[in-house]
Design an enzyme around this catalytic site. Structure first.
Site, PDB file in Angstrom:
ATOM      1  CG  ASN A   1      -1.829   1.012   1.358  1.00  0.00           C
ATOM      2  OD1 ASN A   1      -1.846   2.142   0.433  1.00  0.00           O
ATOM      3  ND2 ASN A   1      -2.723   0.924   2.307  1.00  0.00           N
TER       4      ASN A   1
ATOM      5  NE  ARG B   1      -5.259   2.703  -1.094  1.00  0.00           N
ATOM      6  CZ  ARG B   1      -5.236   3.761  -0.346  1.00  0.00           C
ATOM      7  NH1 ARG B   1      -4.030   4.007   0.261  1.00  0.00           N
ATOM      8  NH2 ARG B   1      -5.981   4.703  -0.326  1.00  0.00           N
TER       9      ARG B   1
ATOM     10  CG  HIS C   1     -10.771   6.084   1.688  1.00  0.00           C
ATOM     11  ND1 HIS C   1     -11.253   6.901   2.674  1.00  0.00           N
ATOM     12  CD2 HIS C   1      -9.484   6.083   1.904  1.00  0.00           C
ATOM     13  CE1 HIS C   1     -10.058   7.755   2.888  1.00  0.00           C
ATOM     14  NE2 HIS C   1      -9.171   7.253   2.780  1.00  0.00           N
TER      15      HIS C   1
ATOM     16  NE  ARG D   1      -6.029  13.789   1.575  1.00  0.00           N
ATOM     17  CZ  ARG D   1      -6.400  12.449   1.345  1.00  0.00           C
ATOM     18  NH1 ARG D   1      -7.279  12.332   0.743  1.00  0.00           N
ATOM     19  NH2 ARG D   1      -5.484  11.683   2.177  1.00  0.00           N
TER      20      ARG D   1
ATOM     21  CD  GLU E   1      -7.614   0.929   3.236  1.00  0.00           C
ATOM     22  OE1 GLU E   1      -6.830   1.312   4.122  1.00  0.00           O
ATOM     23  OE2 GLU E   1      -7.940   1.594   2.154  1.00  0.00           O
TER      24      GLU E   1
END
Ligand code: AMP
Length: 404
Positions: free
Chosen positions: A15, A96, A185, A246, A389
């Protein structure tokens, strides 16, 4: 069934973030994790890598000029511990990849053509896709015999209804420049929504749910019967909720104003909105633990940042309840969602008229396991479900290579 201690038949899940690389070596069927690690601050002067294997954890501060160096360092840790990933019989390496653009809707076996396509759509995710590609190419060079699979963060949201995926801008411009809402996501939202159905003991196709992935990046999704009907991130992972650094949603007029009046260039605005905004921009901190401590100490800036965060979150929850019509479950996941009981309580406070009642004692329990935090009288189940994940990437990669 594979030997849980042996790496034969295991999957390496990678990832790569813009300046980090997380990895895990695991058996996707049994969920046994053999090793994991993280390289941080790649490309900066104080980069480091932590590797955990066989119950032992080592952190080394060392130069990691790019993601290739991080992959090589991880491989060296494995080799030092007697696990030669090139010869041990890995089933696959799962990568990913943040942006799949309009092309990739499924986990995809990596070929030279796939690499070219991922490179071509990198303009949509300039901070992430190039890092993902370097990881893919480094692994292909170091482990040429092991199939690599790309798992796209956008894939789950590929089937968003048109009305949710379309920006109200000139259709010709949008089409020429691939401007639409892709959502991100996705691996986490898909994994968690599946876990929710399992927890409730119902087929995922029968469950209407809202998933709140609240980590350093944050996104919400509305899922009806296993299919996403809306999500908060858009063409890029900048839209939506207030995040660690963000901004989430802002009036696009601000961008023009910053350019015309503040004379900021596009790269400066990019940095401002992606790295210096959100909680960090509002109070100087992006870690919720520190923000909570500051609020307790009476810090007004931290309080305001928290209030803005919760306000935005409640706005999305409300919108998604209307979009779904009937909601069976609302679920919190990722670093903040799994750990910050106060955020969960405030996000859903005073909604008893809508069938949502949190049980304070259940909400205060801690641990990495799926649990219900709503009161028995709550008609909507409120859950905490840990995301994973890496496991989802490993499972999807194993499925792709099983079909070869
Ligand atoms: P993630 O991106 O999912 O790894 O989440 C990272 C974020 O989770 C961190 O920036 C923290 O703000 C938050 N976090 C982790 N542990 C806790 C905790 N115990 N309490 C509150 N927030 C936490």
């Amino acid at each position: 069934m594979s030997d849980p201690k042996s790496a034969e038949g295991a999957v390496l899940a990678l990832n790569a973030g813009s300046s980090s690389l997380k990895y895990q070596l695991l058996h996707p069927d049994t969920e046994d994790v053999l090793a994991d690690g993280i390289a941080e601050r790649i490309g900066e002067h104080d980069s480091s890598i932590t590797h955990e294997q066989g119950g032992e954890s080592v952190t080394e501060v060392r130069a990691l000029p790019d993601h290739r160096a991080a992959v090589e360092s991880a491989m060296a840790f494995f080799a030092d511990r007697g696990t030669d990933l090139a010869t041990v019989g890995l089933r696959a390496v799962g990568h990913r990849v943040v942006h799949g653009g309009r092309i990739f809707h499924q986990p995809t076996l990596v070929t030279t053509e796939v690499i070219s396509e991922i490179r071509r759509i990198s303009t949509l995710a300039p901070l992430h896709n190039p890092a993902n590609l370097i990881g893919i190419e480094a692994v292909r060079a170091l482990l040429p015999e092991v199939p690599s699979v790309a798992v796209f963060d956008t894939a789950f949201f590929h089937s968003l209804p048109d009305a949710a995926a379309t920006y109200a801008i000139d259709r010709g411009v949008a089409s020429m420049h691939a401007i639409r809402r892709y959502g991100f996501h996705g691996t986490s939202h898909e994994f968690v929504s599946g876990q929710v159905a399992e927890f409730l003991g119902r087929p995922v196709g029968e469950v209407n749910q809202i998933v709140l992935h609240l980590g350093n990046g944050a996104s919400a999704s509305a899922i009806a019967g296993g299919r996403p009907v809306d999500t908060s991130m858009g063409m890029t992972p900048l839209e939506g909720l207030v995040m660690g650094t963000r901004s989430g949603d802002i009036d696009p007029g601000i961008v023009m104003h910053l350019n015309r009046v503040a004379k900021l260039g596009v790269d400066q605005i990019d940095t401002l909105l992606n790295k210096q905004s959100g909680l960090k921009g509002l109070c100087g901190e992006n870690d919720f633990r520190t923000i909570t401590e500051k609020i307790e100490a009476g810090d007004a800036g931290a309080r305001k940042a928290y209030d803005v965060y919760i306000h935005r979150l409640r706005r999305y929850i409300g919108a998604y309840m209307i979009e779904l019509g009937r909601v069976d479950a609302i679920t919190f996941t990722a670093g903040v969602g799994e750990n910050a009981a106060g955020v969960r309580a405030d996000a859903l406070a005073n909604l008893q008229n809508y069938g949502i009642v949190i049980d304070d004692e259940r909400n205060a329990l801690r641990g990495r396991y799926a649990r219900r935090i709503s009161a028995d009288e709550s008609t909507i189940d409120v859950l905490v479900v840990p995301t994973n994940e890496e496991l989802a990437i490993a499972r999807q990669s194993a499925e792709v290579v099983a079909q070869l």
